[in-house]
Design an enzyme around this catalytic site. Sequence first.
Site, PDB file in Angstrom:
ATOM      1  N   SER A 145      42.294  44.184  41.874  1.00 22.49           N
ATOM      2  CA  SER A 145      42.896  45.579  41.674  1.00 22.49           C
ATOM      3  C   SER A 145      43.993  45.858  42.851  1.00 22.49           C
ATOM      4  O   SER A 145      43.731  45.181  43.907  1.00 22.49           O
ATOM      5  CB  SER A 145      41.890  46.647  41.599  1.00 22.49           C
ATOM      6  OG  SER A 145      42.546  47.857  41.428  1.00 22.49           O
ATOM      7  N   TYR A 164      36.022  52.997  44.080  1.00 28.29           N
ATOM      8  CA  TYR A 164      36.427  51.805  43.382  1.00 28.29           C
ATOM      9  C   TYR A 164      37.237  50.955  44.548  1.00 28.29           C
ATOM     10  O   TYR A 164      37.306  49.814  44.280  1.00 28.29           O
ATOM     11  CB  TYR A 164      37.405  52.368  42.196  1.00 28.29           C
ATOM     12  CG  TYR A 164      37.870  51.068  41.524  1.00 28.29           C
ATOM     13  CD1 TYR A 164      36.970  50.444  40.593  1.00 28.29           C
ATOM     14  CD2 TYR A 164      39.522  51.156  41.516  1.00 28.29           C
ATOM     15  CE1 TYR A 164      37.718  49.489  39.763  1.00 28.29           C
ATOM     16  CE2 TYR A 164      39.886  49.759  40.781  1.00 28.29           C
ATOM     17  CZ  TYR A 164      39.097  49.172  39.833  1.00 28.29           C
ATOM     18  OH  TYR A 164      39.590  48.235  39.137  1.00 28.29           O
TER      19      TYR A 164
END
Length: 242
Positions: free
Chosen positions: A142, A155
């Site tokens: 990510s 996250y």
Amino acid sequence: MNPETRDRIAASTEPVVVVTGASSGIGAATVHDLAADHLVIAVGRDTGRLQQVVSALRAGAVVPLAVDLTDVDAVAAAFADLPRVDALVNNAAVMYRTSAATLEPEQFRLMLETNVVAPANLTRLLLPQLTAARGTIVFTGSGASRNPVPHHIAYASSKYALQGYVDSLRLEVAGDGVRVATVAPGPTATVGAYRMDGLPDDSAAGDRIDPRTVARSIRHVVDAPADTQLTEVWVRPRVERR
């Protein structure tokens, strides 16, 4: 895995690739892309959604496998007799919109278990087959692992941890000829990402990457010529957020 499916995988004339998180988003797009010329083992928790993915593709191209990747015993049983793997795409992940003030320990544990521990465990289990095939392991990372933003605190932490695992793994298996890569997308048009950002599931936000674009990048890594490996692919929106 029944004997007929096991024999079919062992005898496949096409590369065999395992894709996790296959029932939606980037995972489903990756299954659609790779199924054109691979035998894909599509892994997800929801049998119904997995079947929808399978039914949209050419007959025999996809083997659905329903399992919760955080259940260590179930994963070991599900993959115990898998005879062959040429590539593994560790894509499954969960995400919650949280801040340091609102993050609950159970949320943090679930994200770490799903986003870091589960792919590490599946990689461990399939490493003998991947080593035998001199295969490729791809992790969906990510942009949050390099550019964290508020309310993505857990996250982003999980994706930082995953990147550290991937970079260490690459060094450990280099001598075995196994390729290890991260494909790290920026904001992508998936239901999970919309929910984390507080947007409706059918949001039409135009500055997000199409999951099919990320899938094409994953294919690019899997299909890289044999004399090279693409270690990091950062997929950013054409117009960056400010």
